[in-house]
Write a protein that holds these residues in place. Structure first.
Motif, PDB file in Angstrom:
ATOM      1  N   GLU A 209      17.909   1.542   4.589  1.00 39.90           N
ATOM      2  CA  GLU A 209      18.933   1.923   3.711  1.00 39.90           C
ATOM      3  C   GLU A 209      18.281   1.871   2.224  1.00 39.90           C
ATOM      4  O   GLU A 209      18.326   2.747   1.202  1.00 39.90           O
ATOM      5  CB  GLU A 209      20.115   1.049   3.697  1.00 39.90           C
ATOM      6  N   ILE A 210      17.459   0.913   2.178  1.00 46.98           N
ATOM      7  CA  ILE A 210      16.563   0.711   0.808  1.00 46.98           C
ATOM      8  C   ILE A 210      15.715   1.846   0.781  1.00 46.98           C
ATOM      9  O   ILE A 210      15.588   2.453  -0.558  1.00 46.98           O
ATOM     10  CB  ILE A 210      15.811  -0.836   0.720  1.00 46.98           C
ATOM     11  N   GLU A 211      14.920   2.120   1.728  1.00 47.03           N
ATOM     12  CA  GLU A 211      13.926   3.398   1.475  1.00 47.03           C
ATOM     13  C   GLU A 211      14.537   4.744   1.049  1.00 47.03           C
ATOM     14  O   GLU A 211      14.164   5.290   0.312  1.00 47.03           O
ATOM     15  CB  GLU A 211      13.190   3.557   2.731  1.00 47.03           C
ATOM     16  N   TYR A 212      16.036   4.705   1.655  1.00 42.02           N
ATOM     17  CA  TYR A 212      16.668   5.983   1.265  1.00 42.02           C
ATOM     18  C   TYR A 212      16.950   6.239  -0.247  1.00 42.02           C
ATOM     19  O   TYR A 212      16.655   6.996  -0.912  1.00 42.02           O
ATOM     20  CB  TYR A 212      18.090   6.075   1.975  1.00 42.02           C
TER      21      TYR A 212
ATOM     22  N   ASN B 159       0.735  -1.073  -0.042  1.00 40.59           N
ATOM     23  CA  ASN B 159      -0.049  -0.112  -0.001  1.00 40.59           C
ATOM     24  C   ASN B 159       0.729   1.381  -0.040  1.00 40.59           C
ATOM     25  O   ASN B 159       0.489   2.334  -0.461  1.00 40.59           O
ATOM     26  CB  ASN B 159      -0.897   0.050   1.242  1.00 40.59           C
ATOM     27  N   LYS B 160       1.913   1.060   0.640  1.00 41.17           N
ATOM     28  CA  LYS B 160       2.905   2.359   0.727  1.00 41.17           C
ATOM     29  C   LYS B 160       3.491   2.743  -0.306  1.00 41.17           C
ATOM     30  O   LYS B 160       3.598   3.925  -0.805  1.00 41.17           O
ATOM     31  CB  LYS B 160       3.894   2.013   1.854  1.00 41.17           C
ATOM     32  N   TYR B 161       3.668   1.946  -1.348  1.00 39.67           N
ATOM     33  CA  TYR B 161       4.348   2.274  -2.715  1.00 39.67           C
ATOM     34  C   TYR B 161       3.833   2.195  -3.790  1.00 39.67           C
ATOM     35  O   TYR B 161       3.769   2.756  -5.054  1.00 39.67           O
ATOM     36  CB  TYR B 161       5.676   1.344  -2.642  1.00 39.67           C
ATOM     37  N   HIS B 162       2.461   1.164  -3.941  1.00 40.78           N
ATOM     38  CA  HIS B 162       1.763   0.869  -4.984  1.00 40.78           C
ATOM     39  C   HIS B 162       1.079   2.098  -5.490  1.00 40.78           C
ATOM     40  O   HIS B 162       0.625   2.088  -6.819  1.00 40.78           O
ATOM     41  CB  HIS B 162       0.810   0.015  -4.550  1.00 40.78           C
TER      42      HIS B 162
ATOM     43  N   TRP C 175       7.348   1.964  -6.233  1.00 39.23           N
ATOM     44  CA  TRP C 175       7.250   0.719  -6.337  1.00 39.23           C
ATOM     45  C   TRP C 175       8.285  -0.180  -7.243  1.00 39.23           C
ATOM     46  O   TRP C 175       8.888  -1.203  -6.902  1.00 39.23           O
ATOM     47  CB  TRP C 175       5.796   0.104  -6.874  1.00 39.23           C
ATOM     48  N   HIS C 176       8.558   0.412  -8.469  1.00 35.45           N
ATOM     49  CA  HIS C 176       9.386  -0.186  -9.284  1.00 35.45           C
ATOM     50  C   HIS C 176      10.767  -0.159  -8.959  1.00 35.45           C
ATOM     51  O   HIS C 176      11.603  -1.274  -8.764  1.00 35.45           O
ATOM     52  CB  HIS C 176       9.464   0.718 -10.542  1.00 35.45           C
ATOM     53  N   TRP C 177      11.238   1.082  -8.298  1.00 34.03           N
ATOM     54  CA  TRP C 177      12.676   1.002  -7.795  1.00 34.03           C
ATOM     55  C   TRP C 177      12.692   0.225  -6.182  1.00 34.03           C
ATOM     56  O   TRP C 177      13.718  -0.234  -6.113  1.00 34.03           O
ATOM     57  CB  TRP C 177      13.046   2.393  -7.421  1.00 34.03           C
ATOM     58  N   PHE C 178      11.402   0.123  -5.321  1.00 36.19           N
ATOM     59  CA  PHE C 178      11.658  -0.742  -4.270  1.00 36.19           C
ATOM     60  C   PHE C 178      11.954  -1.997  -4.619  1.00 36.19           C
ATOM     61  O   PHE C 178      12.720  -2.949  -3.880  1.00 36.19           O
ATOM     62  CB  PHE C 178      10.095  -0.396  -3.529  1.00 36.19           C
TER      63      PHE C 178
END
Length: 308
Positions: A133-136, A24-27, A33-36
């Protein structure tokens, strides 16, 4: 060791697929969403676990380490199966070694463990979740993508119109006709003609900077690979790296890689000693995937030949 502020259900450890809170956060933003997904897969696929017992999935180990910073390896005395789960509450001695661990699972399993019944695997020396780190990096990639979209859209409609709403609506109708491949025309009442002549425009046109933004993406991508410990060469840099620069680059990458690999190696040694297994783990390299030995210097030579 879940970090406050993150979902209590880690990615993929609360059942098949991603946790719905993460989705839900990225969609709502397909670029995020692609980069996550890209950054998460690169982080999960760094290590190959060897000789794992049945029902223990290496991707589950890595997902748990990314979300929680640690993963508990234990054996169920009833089923005799091994499991890897988050440790929801861990006590440490004065030297930072885990002494008591607790498991509270989504399937209502609860258990208490100590150093003689389970081994706590840490993601790296920090012993903290890696998801931040990923979210950054996801936020950085998404911001550049938005800049590329804005720059592209400004090439399509480089003017802002100042005028009455009737005139603006008429101009919008003409623009829509152009976009739908119809004859552009303006339908104007007699009294609107003088107002239309007074319509003014503001130039919003910007030079195309997509190439510069794409180079920023490439540089950031290689920066993320370095953070993960992957051997890489930043192809944005035009001049050839000298030997000292290449050596310094490799040492920095290996320094990052070892902080994660050595903690996993240490856990494997403790697991094998405690449970009589023969588990091992290695960092995934290009040589392992292809059987070819490729160094930073070789990559630089190939790059120079392509540019030449």
């Amino acid at each position: 060791m879940a970090k406050k502020g993150y979902s209590s259900n880690p990615v993929g450890t609360c059942g098949p697929g991603f946790d719905q809170n993460i989705v839900n956060k990225y969609h709502n933003n397909l670029s995020s969403w692609h980069w996550f997904c890209t950054c998460f897969l690169l982080a999960v696929g760094r290590f190959r676990w060897k000789n794992l017992p049945p029902k223990v999935d290496e991707s589950l180990i890595e997902r748990t380490l990314i979300m929680y910073g640690s993963a508990l390896f234990w054996r169920n005395k009833i089923t005799e199966y091994y499991y890897v789960t988050p440790s929801t509450n861990t006590d440490f001695d004065i030297n930072g070694n885990p002494t008591h661990m607790r498991v509270d699972r989504w399937n209502k399993y609860h258990g208490k463990f100590n150093q003689t019944s389970a081994v706590l695997i840490f993601n790296d020396y920090l012993k903290e979740p890696f998801i931040a780190e990923i979210e950054y990096f996801v936020n950085k990639f998404t911001l550049i993508d938005k800049a590329k979209d804005i720059n592209t859209k400004l090439q399509c409609k480089p003017k802002a119109i100042i005028g009455s709403m009737d005139n603006i609506n008429s101009l919008n109708q003409m623009i829509n006709n152009i976009e739908t491949m119809n004859m552009p025309y303006l339908k104007i009442d007699t009294g609107m003609l003088e107002d239309l002549i007074k319509v003014q425009s503001i130039d919003l046109g910007k030079e195309i900077i997509l190439k510069d933004l794409e180079e920023e993406v490439v540089a950031l991508y290689h920066r993320y690979l370095t953070r993960l410990g992957y051997n890489n060469v930043n192809i944005v840099k035009k001049e050839r790296l000298v030997t000292d620069e290449a050596q310094s680059n490799v040492e920095g990458i290996l320094g990052i890689r070892d902080t994660s690999l050595l903690m996993r190696k240490k856990a494997c040694k403790e697991i094998n000693k405690l449970f009589g297994l023969n588990i091992d783990v290695e960092f995934v390299t290009y040589e392992e995937l292809t059987g070819q030995n490729v160094s930073c210097e070789t990559l630089e030579e190939n790059l120079s030949e392509e540019e030449g």
